[in-house]
Enzyme design. Structure first.
Site, PDB file in Angstrom:
ATOM      1  N   GLU A   1     -11.788   3.406  36.830  1.00 53.47           N
ATOM      2  CA  GLU A   1     -10.981   2.379  37.500  1.00 53.47           C
ATOM      3  C   GLU A   1      -9.496   2.609  37.219  1.00 53.47           C
ATOM      4  O   GLU A   1      -8.649   2.450  38.086  1.00 53.47           O
ATOM      5  CB  GLU A   1     -11.357   0.988  36.980  1.00 53.47           C
ATOM      6  CG  GLU A   1     -12.631   0.433  37.585  1.00 53.47           C
ATOM      7  CD  GLU A   1     -13.077  -0.819  36.876  1.00 53.47           C
ATOM      8  OE1 GLU A   1     -12.930  -1.903  37.439  1.00 53.47           O
ATOM      9  OE2 GLU A   1     -13.550  -0.702  35.718  1.00 53.47           O
TER      10      GLU A   1
ATOM     11  N   SER B   1      -4.904   2.416   0.519  1.00 52.72           N
ATOM     12  CA  SER B   1      -3.503   2.103   0.823  1.00 52.72           C
ATOM     13  C   SER B   1      -2.765   1.901  -0.497  1.00 52.72           C
ATOM     14  O   SER B   1      -3.344   2.095  -1.560  1.00 52.72           O
ATOM     15  CB  SER B   1      -3.401   0.895   1.734  1.00 52.72           C
ATOM     16  OG  SER B   1      -4.097  -0.169   1.176  1.00 52.72           O
TER      17      SER B   1
ATOM     18  N   LYS C   1       8.472   7.549   1.598  1.00 55.88           N
ATOM     19  CA  LYS C   1       7.313   6.993   2.304  1.00 55.88           C
ATOM     20  C   LYS C   1       7.609   7.042   3.801  1.00 55.88           C
ATOM     21  O   LYS C   1       8.394   6.252   4.318  1.00 55.88           O
ATOM     22  CB  LYS C   1       7.046   5.562   1.849  1.00 55.88           C
ATOM     23  CG  LYS C   1       5.806   4.972   2.482  1.00 55.88           C
ATOM     24  CD  LYS C   1       5.401   3.696   1.785  1.00 55.88           C
ATOM     25  CE  LYS C   1       4.113   3.124   2.334  1.00 55.88           C
ATOM     26  NZ  LYS C   1       4.212   2.676   3.714  1.00 55.88           N
TER      27      LYS C   1
ATOM     28  N   LYS D   1       4.134   8.348  -7.699  1.00 60.51           N
ATOM     29  CA  LYS D   1       2.761   8.636  -8.128  1.00 60.51           C
ATOM     30  C   LYS D   1       2.792   9.189  -9.537  1.00 60.51           C
ATOM     31  O   LYS D   1       3.651  10.039  -9.834  1.00 60.51           O
ATOM     32  CB  LYS D   1       2.128   9.692  -7.211  1.00 60.51           C
ATOM     33  CG  LYS D   1       2.103   9.297  -5.767  1.00 60.51           C
ATOM     34  CD  LYS D   1       1.566  10.409  -4.886  1.00 60.51           C
ATOM     35  CE  LYS D   1       1.625   9.987  -3.429  1.00 60.51           C
ATOM     36  NZ  LYS D   1       1.352  11.073  -2.507  1.00 60.51           N
TER      37      LYS D   1
ATOM     38  N   CYS E   1      -2.490 -33.478   6.285  1.00 56.89           N
ATOM     39  CA  CYS E   1      -2.784 -32.215   6.973  1.00 56.89           C
ATOM     40  C   CYS E   1      -2.670 -32.466   8.485  1.00 56.89           C
ATOM     41  O   CYS E   1      -2.650 -33.611   8.936  1.00 56.89           O
ATOM     42  CB  CYS E   1      -4.192 -31.776   6.600  1.00 56.89           C
ATOM     43  SG  CYS E   1      -4.792 -30.345   7.512  1.00 56.89           S
TER      44      CYS E   1
ATOM     45  N   CYS F   1     -12.227 -29.685   8.440  1.00 58.98           N
ATOM     46  CA  CYS F   1     -10.894 -29.737   9.056  1.00 58.98           C
ATOM     47  C   CYS F   1     -10.829 -28.647  10.135  1.00 58.98           C
ATOM     48  O   CYS F   1     -11.046 -27.469   9.847  1.00 58.98           O
ATOM     49  CB  CYS F   1      -9.825 -29.498   7.988  1.00 58.98           C
ATOM     50  SG  CYS F   1      -8.222 -29.027   8.674  1.00 58.98           S
TER      51      CYS F   1
HETATM   52  S1  IVH Z   1      -0.142   8.358  -0.848  1.00 56.29           S
HETATM   53  C1  IVH Z   1      -3.927   6.715  -2.299  1.00 56.29           C
HETATM   54  N1  IVH Z   1       2.169   9.386  -0.198  1.00 56.29           N
HETATM   55  O1  IVH Z   1       1.705   5.057   3.191  1.00 56.29           O
HETATM   56  C2  IVH Z   1      -2.607   7.142  -1.879  1.00 56.29           C
HETATM   57  N2  IVH Z   1       1.228   7.766   1.250  1.00 56.29           N
HETATM   58  O2  IVH Z   1       0.141   2.336   2.252  1.00 56.29           O
HETATM   59  C3  IVH Z   1      -2.225   6.684  -0.525  1.00 56.29           C
HETATM   60  N3  IVH Z   1       2.531   7.277   3.247  1.00 56.29           N
HETATM   61  O3  IVH Z   1      -1.598   5.129   4.359  1.00 56.29           O
HETATM   62  C4  IVH Z   1      -1.292   7.511   0.173  1.00 56.29           C
HETATM   63  N4  IVH Z   1       4.181   8.679   2.821  1.00 56.29           N
HETATM   64  O4  IVH Z   1       0.110   6.515   5.561  1.00 56.29           O
HETATM   65  C5  IVH Z   1       1.210   8.530   0.138  1.00 56.29           C
HETATM   66  N5  IVH Z   1       4.201  10.394   0.244  1.00 56.29           N
HETATM   67  C6  IVH Z   1       3.235   9.541   0.601  1.00 56.29           C
HETATM   68  C7  IVH Z   1       3.297   8.772   1.798  1.00 56.29           C
HETATM   69  C8  IVH Z   1       2.259   7.881   2.079  1.00 56.29           C
HETATM   70  C9  IVH Z   1       3.698   7.779   3.667  1.00 56.29           C
HETATM   71  C10 IVH Z   1       1.752   6.239   3.941  1.00 56.29           C
HETATM   72  C11 IVH Z   1       0.312   6.594   4.209  1.00 56.29           C
HETATM   73  C12 IVH Z   1      -0.521   5.527   3.562  1.00 56.29           C
HETATM   74  C13 IVH Z   1       0.469   4.430   3.367  1.00 56.29           C
HETATM   75  C14 IVH Z   1       0.136   3.677   2.112  1.00 56.29           C
END
Ligand code: IVH
Length: 674
Positions: free
Chosen positions: A37, A84, A118, A282, A400, A429
């Site tokens: 479609e 995450s 990040k 990290k 409320c 509620c």
């Molecule tokens: S480490 C267990 N390293 O951030 C470790 N993440 O909320 C998880 N991200 O889903 C990921 N740059 O998409 C890591 N240098 C980096 C990153 C990175 C971006 C994103 C990634 C992940 C989110 C974490």
């Protein structure tokens, strides 16, 4: 109407339709018409614009077609979950992170951290077997990803082969679109991140290929032989294998260095060709990472230190209250719409009554609004110099939205009065009930695709759903009559709901939304009840009393949780609704995570401090080996592990009386071969 006008009108209508289909596919991930479609409509538009070139002025089709709705990609389980990250927003957050890491590892020396920008894109996992790329997955829900190999292989920067690598290695990283490249896609997507996500999930990889996606590698998933010692070595090796590694990655130690590093990157942030929303830190030592492990959502060894948020000024036009799924009453400021960091904001949270009083926030005030990451925008401060003379103090409503009085509770642990007012009527509620339903369908709960918050709001308004079990008894014929629902989306919804009716006991417990029972506690309760039959005993007042007494034995469950469970089930409507929900589900027994572990099915407890590891690490290790941790000494206890530093004498005496096996700290290390 002239002939020309008629053609224009037809064209406009068709364009609107196409935009709507695109939105439901890209933004809601829920295609409402079939591929054929969609193709037909696309062809009609193309024919029209070819025949009548003046139509291009109304809408250039190049900008809106080419994004064909996708068939669903095949779901594949990640061999190691894609977690995450927890967030920090300031120096204190980072100090706290460092402290937690050191406490867990029981060390006081400096810790090396790998610092990595990040990147704000879409994460992907690439699996190489014997040096060849075999498949690539999206993150999905972290446990299952989508097989998007074909689309990932269109990215030139991703190597298809790796020389001299372990038999199995999964490389993880971020797919993104450069800011410059995004300029050409601006009309189709709200931001580069959406553009990357949309392009990666194209059905036709030829379409993906047209979009210049890029990649940065940042880590690994499964690996057949561990060949790295540090995160920084790992990044170097990935670079040798030709993966792009971000040039701003480095190793750092002190908190002061972190602050300096943070400022430096924040300063150059806007000049980079990709969106960066913070820095990931990290723990560099992979052995430490291994020991630290993770909680249910995020690793203990990493944190995302977000860049400071963006601020803007606006005026409060109204203060309204919202009711959350636990009955929490949150005041929200309606403000004159203002753009904060590229996003239009017209609501900002005021947190609670105390916060309004402390800052003396009033309707009509000019306020500073802050938006940080994905967090809800908040009112930071009031500019009192701009306040009009006849402004009045805001009186917080004590009822409320359902009309019943709200309460501020006294915490059982801190004995302090809660800052938050609550409606305690649960499902009685209507406002709380609707939020509870949204929680039930959410990602970490039943995870029903196509049944998001907006759909719940709509179905609630139409009285299609009043209680949880209604989700599993929907009248699809009625839904089909609604605007925006087509055969395909109904088929998808039916399927998603059916699939979600098979649920594990712990997920089910989390889903029903008992206050103070988050994912971790739900797992503990799941392990305790084991079957839905046993769990159902909570509906019986007498049996419930006995059960609640026993719950105190579980580590992590105390007065607060027990009282909350009692409150939840003693509310007749809650109980009825949950029973009726259980009758339409197929709840799987709790699976022991580690049946073969050395401590499988054993109840264990720790007392005193340990020399080589923290109590948290000891507990995590025991759980990994299949044990259940108890919070008090009882007959059920199999082992009491006694740390060398200040164990509690009373606990040891009681354990001796009950003939519980005692284990010294050394024996504990022996048992785990440490
Ligand atoms: S480490 C267990 N390293 O951030 C470790 N993440 O909320 C998880 N991200 O889903 C990921 N740059 O998409 C890591 N240098 C980096 C990153 C990175 C971006 C994103 C990634 C992940 C989110 C974490």
């Amino acid at each position: 109407m002239t002939e020309k006008e008629k053609i224009k009108e037809e064209y406009r209508e068709k364009v609107q339709k196409l935009l709507k289909y695109n939105r439901s596919y890209f933004e809601r991930d829920n295609p409402i018409i079939s591929d054929s479609e969609y193709d037909k409509l696309k062809q009609e538009l193309l024919n029209l614009s070819k025949k009548h070139p003046y139509l291009k002025k109304i809408q250039d089709l190049g900008n809106i077609i080419g994004s064909k709705p996708s068939v669903k990609f095949k779901k594949v389980k990640h061999s190691k979950p894609m977690l995450s990250l927890a967030n920090a927003f300031d120096k204190e957050g980072m100090i706290d992170f460092e402290k937690k890491v050191k406490n867990f590892l029981n060390i006081s020396s400096q810790i090396e951290l790998s610092s990595e920008p990040k990147i704000d894109g879409i994460s992907a996992s690439l699996r190489y077997e014997n040096g060849k790329l075999v498949y690539g997955l999206s993150r999905g829900d972290g446990t299952f990803g989508e097989n998007i190999t074909e689309n990932l292989t269109t990215i030139k920067e991703i190597p298809k082969t790796l020389p001299n690598c372990p038999n199995i290695i999964e490389v993880r990283g971020e797919v993104y679109i450069g800011k410059k490249d995004f300029e050409n896609l601006k009309d189709k997507f709200a931001n580069p991140r959406n553009a990357a996500g949309g392009s990666l999930r194209q059905k036709d990889s030829k379409e993906t290929k047209k979009i210049p996606l890029k990649f940065f590698a940042y880590g690994i998933g499964e690996i057949s032989s561990s060949i790295f010692k540090n995160q920084s070595d790992l990044l170097k090796k990935l670079k040798n294998w030709n993966f792009p590694i971000n040039q701003h990655c480095k190793v750092i130690t002190s908190i002061d260095a972190i602050e300096k590093n943070h400022k430096e990157l924040e300063e150059i942030r806007s000049s980079l060709d990709y969106d960066v929303d913070g820095i990931v830190y990290k723990v560099n030592d992979l052995n430490f990472q291994d020991r630290l492990g993770s909680t249910s959502n995020s690793p203990r060894w990493a944190i995302a230190y977000k860049f400071s948020s963006v601020k803007a000024y606006s005026k409060i036009t109204k203060i309204v209250i919202q009711v959350g799924r636990t009955g929490a009453i949150t005041p929200v400021a309606k403000i004159d719409p203002v753009t904060v960091g590229g996003v239009v904001v017209s609501n900002a949270t005021l947190h609670n009554e105390d916060e309004i009083n402390r800052k003396d926030i009033r309707v009509g005030d000019t306020v500073t609004i802050q938006r940080a990451g994905d967090v809800i925008p908040q009112v930071l401060s009031v500019d009192k110099s701009k306040r009009s003379e006849n402004s009045k103090k805001f009186i917080f409503p004590n009822k409320c939205l359902c009309g019943y009085p709200t309460k501020k509770e006294i915490s059982l642990t801190t004995k302090k009065t809660d800052a938050v007012r609550r409606c305690i009527r649960g499902y009685e509620c209507d406002f709380t009930a609707r939020e509870k339903l949204k929680h039930i369908v959410s990602k970490d709960a039943f995870d029903i695709e196509g049944l998001g918050k907006k759909v719940i709001d709509n179905f609630w308004k139409l009285k299609f759903i009043k209680e949880p079990s209604d989700i599993f008894r929907l009248n699809y014929e009625k839904i089909e009559e609604l605007e925006g629902w087509g055969k395909l989306s109904i088929k998808n919804l039916k399927k998603a709901i059916k699939e979600s009716s098979n649920i594990s006991l712990d997920k089910f417990i989390y889903s029903i939304g008992i206050r103070h029972i988050g994912q971790e506690n739900a797992k503990i309760l799941g392990a305790f009840f084991k079957t839905d039959k046993k769990f159902s005993e909570l509906f019986n007042i007498k049996k419930r009393k006995d059960i609640l007494k026993n719950l105190y034995d579980l580590d992590g469950i105390g007065d607060t949780q027990v009282k909350s469970i009692e409150d939840f089930f003693s509310n007749q409507k809650n109980s009825n609704f949950i029973q009726s929900l259980m009758s339409v589900l197929n709840i799987d027994d709790f699976r022991k995570i580690n049946k073969k572990g050395k401590l499988s099915n054993k109840n264990i407890m720790f007392t005193g401090g340990f020399e080589k590891m923290s109590r948290s690490e000891a507990k995590a290790l025991a759980e990994e080996n299949g044990a259940k941790i108890l919070g008090s000494v009882s007959k059920k206890l199999d082992y009491l592990v006694i740390g060398n530093s200040k164990p509690t004498k009373k606990k040891i005496e009681k354990a001796k009386d009950l003939k519980v096996d005692l284990m010294t700290e050394d024996k504990w290390y022996d048992l785990l071969n440490r």
